[in-house]
Design a protein around this motif. Structure first.
Motif, PDB file in Angstrom:
ATOM      1  N   ARG A 256      -2.560   6.667  -4.783  1.00  0.00           N
ATOM      2  CA  ARG A 256      -3.404   6.077  -3.870  1.00  0.00           C
ATOM      3  C   ARG A 256      -3.293   7.348  -2.679  1.00  0.00           C
ATOM      4  O   ARG A 256      -2.272   7.550  -2.306  1.00  0.00           O
ATOM      5  N   ASP A 257      -4.634   7.715  -2.331  1.00  0.00           N
ATOM      6  CA  ASP A 257      -4.580   8.733  -1.236  1.00  0.00           C
ATOM      7  C   ASP A 257      -4.187   7.966   0.108  1.00  0.00           C
ATOM      8  O   ASP A 257      -4.003   8.650   1.101  1.00  0.00           O
ATOM      9  N   MET A 258      -4.834   6.749   0.443  1.00  0.00           N
ATOM     10  CA  MET A 258      -4.680   6.153   1.738  1.00  0.00           C
ATOM     11  C   MET A 258      -3.155   5.579   1.982  1.00  0.00           C
ATOM     12  O   MET A 258      -2.953   4.975   0.897  1.00  0.00           O
ATOM     13  N   PRO A 259      -2.641   5.848   3.151  1.00  0.00           N
ATOM     14  CA  PRO A 259      -1.576   4.618   3.301  1.00  0.00           C
ATOM     15  C   PRO A 259      -1.477   3.578   2.786  1.00  0.00           C
ATOM     16  O   PRO A 259      -2.667   2.946   3.138  1.00  0.00           O
ATOM     17  N   LEU A 260      -0.465   2.719   2.393  1.00  0.00           N
ATOM     18  CA  LEU A 260      -0.591   1.377   2.130  1.00  0.00           C
ATOM     19  C   LEU A 260       0.174   0.476   3.164  1.00  0.00           C
ATOM     20  O   LEU A 260       1.106   0.818   3.577  1.00  0.00           O
ATOM     21  N   PRO A 261      -0.394  -0.653   3.484  1.00  0.00           N
ATOM     22  CA  PRO A 261       0.237  -1.557   4.389  1.00  0.00           C
ATOM     23  C   PRO A 261       1.381  -2.138   3.727  1.00  0.00           C
ATOM     24  O   PRO A 261       1.628  -2.435   2.503  1.00  0.00           O
ATOM     25  N   VAL A 342      -7.266  -5.193  -4.138  1.00  0.00           N
ATOM     26  CA  VAL A 342      -7.560  -6.540  -3.497  1.00  0.00           C
ATOM     27  C   VAL A 342      -6.480  -7.004  -2.444  1.00  0.00           C
ATOM     28  O   VAL A 342      -7.050  -7.322  -1.404  1.00  0.00           O
ATOM     29  N   LEU A 343      -5.360  -6.799  -2.829  1.00  0.00           N
ATOM     30  CA  LEU A 343      -4.331  -7.283  -1.962  1.00  0.00           C
ATOM     31  C   LEU A 343      -4.292  -6.422  -0.465  1.00  0.00           C
ATOM     32  O   LEU A 343      -4.199  -6.711   0.436  1.00  0.00           O
ATOM     33  N   VAL A 344      -4.582  -5.088  -0.813  1.00  0.00           N
ATOM     34  CA  VAL A 344      -4.545  -4.219   0.447  1.00  0.00           C
ATOM     35  C   VAL A 344      -5.741  -4.611   1.238  1.00  0.00           C
ATOM     36  O   VAL A 344      -5.791  -4.715   2.395  1.00  0.00           O
ATOM     37  N   HIS A 347      -5.138  -7.569   3.055  1.00  0.00           N
ATOM     38  CA  HIS A 347      -4.086  -7.417   4.256  1.00  0.00           C
ATOM     39  C   HIS A 347      -5.032  -6.817   5.495  1.00  0.00           C
ATOM     40  O   HIS A 347      -5.012  -7.288   6.565  1.00  0.00           O
ATOM     41  N   LEU A 348      -5.945  -6.081   5.322  1.00  0.00           N
ATOM     42  CA  LEU A 348      -6.695  -5.298   6.157  1.00  0.00           C
ATOM     43  C   LEU A 348      -7.837  -6.018   6.854  1.00  0.00           C
ATOM     44  O   LEU A 348      -7.968  -6.022   8.312  1.00  0.00           O
ATOM     45  N   ARG A 349      -8.086  -7.194   6.051  1.00  0.00           N
ATOM     46  CA  ARG A 349      -9.177  -8.176   6.770  1.00  0.00           C
ATOM     47  C   ARG A 349      -8.318  -9.030   7.877  1.00  0.00           C
ATOM     48  O   ARG A 349      -8.893  -9.283   8.762  1.00  0.00           O
ATOM     49  N   SER A 351      -5.327  -8.052   9.362  1.00  0.00           N
ATOM     50  CA  SER A 351      -4.933  -7.083  10.416  1.00  0.00           C
ATOM     51  C   SER A 351      -5.728  -5.728  10.405  1.00  0.00           C
ATOM     52  O   SER A 351      -4.958  -5.018   9.810  1.00  0.00           O
ATOM     53  N   PRO A 352      -6.801  -5.786  10.806  1.00  0.00           N
ATOM     54  CA  PRO A 352      -7.742  -4.535  10.784  1.00  0.00           C
ATOM     55  C   PRO A 352      -7.106  -3.349  11.558  1.00  0.00           C
ATOM     56  O   PRO A 352      -7.364  -2.217  11.170  1.00  0.00           O
ATOM     57  N   SER A 353      -6.154  -3.635  12.403  1.00  0.00           N
ATOM     58  CA  SER A 353      -5.582  -2.479  13.142  1.00  0.00           C
ATOM     59  C   SER A 353      -4.372  -1.672  12.458  1.00  0.00           C
ATOM     60  O   SER A 353      -3.692  -0.765  13.085  1.00  0.00           O
ATOM     61  N   THR A 354      -4.004  -2.239  11.142  1.00  0.00           N
ATOM     62  CA  THR A 354      -2.908  -1.688  10.551  1.00  0.00           C
ATOM     63  C   THR A 354      -3.113  -0.334  10.193  1.00  0.00           C
ATOM     64  O   THR A 354      -2.098   0.720  10.195  1.00  0.00           O
ATOM     65  N   LEU A 355      -4.326   0.316  10.020  1.00  0.00           N
ATOM     66  CA  LEU A 355      -4.516   1.489   9.589  1.00  0.00           C
ATOM     67  C   LEU A 355      -5.367   2.460  10.644  1.00  0.00           C
ATOM     68  O   LEU A 355      -6.454   1.715  11.137  1.00  0.00           O
TER      69      LEU A 355
END
Length: 355
Positions: A256-261, A342-344, A347-349, A351-355
């Motif tokens: 995965r290219d993007m950091p994961l929560p 799906v889980l990422v 999570h982002l929905r 906590s949208p400020s995570t990334l």
């Protein structure tokens, strides 16, 4: 309540200086004890403990033996050999608590008929053992003459190969034609494309010595070499496709290219372990966490048990992608990756400020 991996992640316990343990496995007659005898004739093995996890006599040449006390054979070269006929935990504790020169490393020779998984799980699951010892890796001997037939008839031998970090091809000098080795090598690559393959008989004791004397275990920092070897074995990993092999074992890499929560990744791995833990023969990798992007999280597991994850002080290379190498039995790589995504997103929905 979090699952197994979430609990390890939440504990955030910094590991102390632990003794590295190498497991030497291989099917009956594949040359484990012969290799062990040759290893023990090498110099500079003081502080090494050898545990023979075997029923019956200890397979150590008599000229190496100095004396025997309380089930432990003291070898002439300064090593110890403990014959385990019951509890591996008890043997490890006894070795750790002994007086004398400092313990530098441990080598466990398994029975030729066993799946090494339970031994690896012991090293990961027992809190007392885990606080003192760490898994440095697995070496597996493979008979160059009889190996193909053994893999065909004995599923234990397939699992031994699948969990290994190094494969040591023995009895190559008995082959009438060196070309006969190619089908076996191809078969081993299909089962485990991650393992380093060593076919030179003369160098194998030195290879094993270098492996057990490594001061950092293989789970601390999966190297780029390991990653790209797995990438080659997995084929086009960008599609998360899982190659199908005759032994039911597959190797693939989740990238995965993007950091994961952190929470999303932990929840995903908890779910994977709960649903398919028995089929996760080996899992190791580097995880790019959104909450701590400059320090990769190292994960290493065998079936449903994982080492407490560790944070490296920095990335080992310029590549900061999440890369997790899987050796599995019947696990769908594409489904695994889609579930993580799906889980990422979920999570982002929240906590949208995570990334």
């Amino acid at each position: 309540m979090g699952g197994h991996f979430s609990s390890l992640l939440a504990s955030d316990v910094a590991p102390g200086e632990r003794v590295p343990v190498t497991v030497l496995t291989g099917f009956l007659g594949s040359g484990k004890t012969t290799l062990l005898n040759r290893l023990l004739r090498l110099p500079d093995l003081h502080g090494t403990a050898v545990i023979v996890n075997e029923f019956g006599a200890v397979g150590i040449d008599h000229d190496l033996i100095a004396q025997t006390t309380e089930g432990t054979i003291l070898l002439a070269n300064g090593c110890m050999c403990c014959a385990v006929r019951s509890d591996l935990v008890e043997a490890l504790n006894r070795i750790a608590e002994r007086t004398g020169p400092p313990l530098r490393q441990v080598l466990i020779e398994t029975s030729g008929l066993v799946d090494p998984g339970p031994i690896l799980r012991t090293l990961m699951a027992d809190p007392g053992i885990r606080s003192r010892f760490e898994l440095a890796g697995v070496a597996c001997t493979v008979d160059a003459v009889l190996g193909m037939g053994t893999l065909d008839r004995h599923p234990e031998s397939v699992r031994q190969v699948a969990v290994a970090d190094r494969l040591l091809l023995t009895k190559t000098d008995l082959l009438e034609d060196a070309a006969l080795l190619s089908p076996l090598v191809e078969r081993l690559r299909e089962i485990n494309g991650l393992a380093q393959l060593h076919a030179d008989r003369e160098s194998q004791p030195q290879v094993l010595r270098d492996h057990i004397q490594a001061r950092k275990s293989t789970h601390v920092a999966p190297t780029d070499t390991l990653f790209y070897r797995a990438q080659y074995a997995a084929g086009d990993m960008a599609t998360d496709s899982t190659p199908q092999h005759r032994d039911g074992i597959s190797t693939f890499v989740l990238v995965r290219d993007m950091p994961l929560p952190r929470d999303a990744f932990a929840a995903w791995l908890d779910m994977v372990i709960a649903m398919r833990g028995e089929d996760l023969l080996r899992v190791k990798g580097l995880v790019h966490q959104a909450e701590d992007p400059d320090r990769p999280l190292v994960i290493h597991g065998v079936q449903h048990l994982f080492h407490p994850p560790e944070l490296l002080p920095a990335w080992p290379s310029a590549d900061r992608r999440t890369r997790i190498v899987f050796i599995t039995r019947g696990v769908d790589a594409q489904a695994l990756g889609e579930t993580l995504d799906v889980l990422v997103r979920r999570h982002l929905r929240r906590s949208p400020s995570t990334l």
